[in-house]
Design an enzyme around this catalytic site. Structure first.
Site, PDB file in Angstrom:
ATOM      1  N   GLY A   1     -39.105 -38.392 -85.107  1.00  0.00           N
ATOM      2  CA  GLY A   1     -38.572 -37.144 -85.618  1.00  0.00           C
ATOM      3  C   GLY A   1     -39.387 -35.988 -85.080  1.00  0.00           C
ATOM      4  O   GLY A   1     -40.464 -36.191 -84.508  1.00  0.00           O
TER       5      GLY A   1
ATOM      6  N   GLN B   1     -43.383 -27.961 -85.041  1.00  0.00           N
ATOM      7  CA  GLN B   1     -44.137 -28.711 -84.027  1.00  0.00           C
ATOM      8  C   GLN B   1     -43.932 -28.187 -82.612  1.00  0.00           C
ATOM      9  O   GLN B   1     -44.685 -28.524 -81.709  1.00  0.00           O
ATOM     10  CB  GLN B   1     -43.744 -30.192 -84.073  1.00  0.00           C
ATOM     11  CG  GLN B   1     -44.199 -30.876 -85.352  1.00  0.00           C
ATOM     12  CD  GLN B   1     -43.805 -32.328 -85.354  1.00  0.00           C
ATOM     13  OE1 GLN B   1     -42.680 -32.665 -85.690  1.00  0.00           O
ATOM     14  NE2 GLN B   1     -44.718 -33.201 -84.961  1.00  0.00           N
TER      15      GLN B   1
ATOM     16  N   CYS C   1     -47.933 -39.135 -86.075  1.00  0.00           N
ATOM     17  CA  CYS C   1     -47.307 -37.827 -85.915  1.00  0.00           C
ATOM     18  C   CYS C   1     -47.602 -37.318 -84.510  1.00  0.00           C
ATOM     19  O   CYS C   1     -48.740 -37.403 -84.052  1.00  0.00           O
ATOM     20  CB  CYS C   1     -47.881 -36.871 -86.962  1.00  0.00           C
ATOM     21  SG  CYS C   1     -47.246 -35.199 -86.839  1.00  0.00           S
ATOM     22  N   LEU C   2     -46.590 -36.778 -83.855  1.00  0.00           N
ATOM     23  CA  LEU C   2     -46.781 -36.260 -82.503  1.00  0.00           C
ATOM     24  C   LEU C   2     -47.783 -35.103 -82.488  1.00  0.00           C
ATOM     25  O   LEU C   2     -48.375 -34.810 -81.456  1.00  0.00           O
ATOM     26  CB  LEU C   2     -45.442 -35.797 -81.914  1.00  0.00           C
ATOM     27  CG  LEU C   2     -44.399 -36.901 -81.698  1.00  0.00           C
ATOM     28  CD1 LEU C   2     -43.069 -36.302 -81.268  1.00  0.00           C
ATOM     29  CD2 LEU C   2     -44.877 -37.924 -80.687  1.00  0.00           C
TER      30      LEU C   2
ATOM     31  N   HIS D   1     -41.233 -37.029 -93.792  1.00  0.00           N
ATOM     32  CA  HIS D   1     -42.311 -36.549 -92.913  1.00  0.00           C
ATOM     33  C   HIS D   1     -41.919 -35.221 -92.251  1.00  0.00           C
ATOM     34  O   HIS D   1     -42.704 -34.271 -92.233  1.00  0.00           O
ATOM     35  CB  HIS D   1     -42.592 -37.647 -91.870  1.00  0.00           C
ATOM     36  CG  HIS D   1     -43.642 -37.322 -90.865  1.00  0.00           C
ATOM     37  ND1 HIS D   1     -44.806 -38.046 -90.747  1.00  0.00           N
ATOM     38  CD2 HIS D   1     -43.697 -36.363 -89.907  1.00  0.00           C
ATOM     39  CE1 HIS D   1     -45.540 -37.528 -89.773  1.00  0.00           C
ATOM     40  NE2 HIS D   1     -44.890 -36.515 -89.236  1.00  0.00           N
ATOM     41  N   GLU D   2     -40.684 -35.146 -91.744  1.00  0.00           N
ATOM     42  CA  GLU D   2     -40.252 -33.921 -91.046  1.00  0.00           C
ATOM     43  C   GLU D   2     -40.077 -32.750 -92.009  1.00  0.00           C
ATOM     44  O   GLU D   2     -40.419 -31.616 -91.680  1.00  0.00           O
ATOM     45  CB  GLU D   2     -38.948 -34.157 -90.270  1.00  0.00           C
ATOM     46  CG  GLU D   2     -39.022 -35.220 -89.175  1.00  0.00           C
ATOM     47  CD  GLU D   2     -40.283 -35.183 -88.339  1.00  0.00           C
ATOM     48  OE1 GLU D   2     -40.775 -34.082 -88.025  1.00  0.00           O
ATOM     49  OE2 GLU D   2     -40.803 -36.266 -88.009  1.00  0.00           O
TER      50      GLU D   2
ATOM     51  N   HIS E   1     -43.260 -31.189 -92.721  1.00  0.00           N
ATOM     52  CA  HIS E   1     -43.687 -30.277 -91.650  1.00  0.00           C
ATOM     53  C   HIS E   1     -43.191 -28.858 -91.904  1.00  0.00           C
ATOM     54  O   HIS E   1     -43.903 -27.887 -91.655  1.00  0.00           O
ATOM     55  CB  HIS E   1     -43.117 -30.730 -90.296  1.00  0.00           C
ATOM     56  CG  HIS E   1     -44.000 -31.685 -89.546  1.00  0.00           C
ATOM     57  ND1 HIS E   1     -45.280 -31.366 -89.178  1.00  0.00           N
ATOM     58  CD2 HIS E   1     -43.778 -32.945 -89.085  1.00  0.00           C
ATOM     59  CE1 HIS E   1     -45.804 -32.404 -88.517  1.00  0.00           C
ATOM     60  NE2 HIS E   1     -44.921 -33.370 -88.455  1.00  0.00           N
TER      61      HIS E   1
END
Ligand code: ZN
Length: 166
Positions: free
Chosen positions: A46, A51, A93-94, A135-136, A139
């Site tokens: 995601g 991000q 996480c990216l 998770h997204e 963010h």
């Protein structure tokens, strides 16, 4: 389509509260396509707009995480309206490269949002997709999965990060 730069900690945009999107402009549509491409390119499950440096309420998710779905989900102004049960699962996480840890999340979620055509969409998901969705959305609220760790694990993470900087 273009690959976007993924912001990593301690970039402050990751800590910003993302603003709701009022108009689905051509720019938003293009951005969504780029986010999907960027997510696939980075092998992420995601990606939230924070991000890629834009604090607006837009997320992309790999829907193939849910066996019933095959493609990708773009959600504008996403919200989780209901959660059920809890489970521990490993997360990464990216924006926090090279770090994975187990995090407790709701097992099932009922999510709502707006698609790129402006339609309200509502669906239930579980497992990996439910985890990625939570998770997204975190963010968009400036929250990272490392914030959800126990105090002990948070300390270990801080030590690891400090070591890296030296
Ligand atoms: Zn993330």
């Amino acid at each position: 389509m273009a690959l976007l730069d993924i912001r990593t900690i301690p970039d402050q945009v990751l800590r910003e509260l993302a603003k709701p999107i009022d108009n689905i402009t051509g720019e938003i549509v293009r951005l969504s396509e780029d986010m999907i491409e960027t997510m696939i390119g980075a092998r992420g499950a995601g990606l939230a707009a924070n991000q890629i440096g834009l604090p607006i309420r837009l997320i992309a998710n790999d829907a193939s995480l849910n066996p019933k779905e095959k493609s990708h989900i773009i959600l504008i102004n996403p919200v989780i309206v209901e959660t059920q049960l809890e489970e521990n699962g490993e997360e990464g996480c990216l924006s926090v490269p090279g770090y994975y840890e187990f995090v407790k999340r709701a097992k099932k979620v009922h999510a709502m949002g707006i698609d790129l055509k402006g339609n309200t969409v509502e669906f239930e998901c579980e497992g990996q997709l439910a985890r990625a969705m939570q998770h997204e959305i975190d963010h968009l609220n400036g929250v990272l999965f490392i914030d959800l760790l126990s105090p002990l694990k948070k300390n270990l993470f801080k030590k690891k990060i400090t070591k890296k900087d030296k």
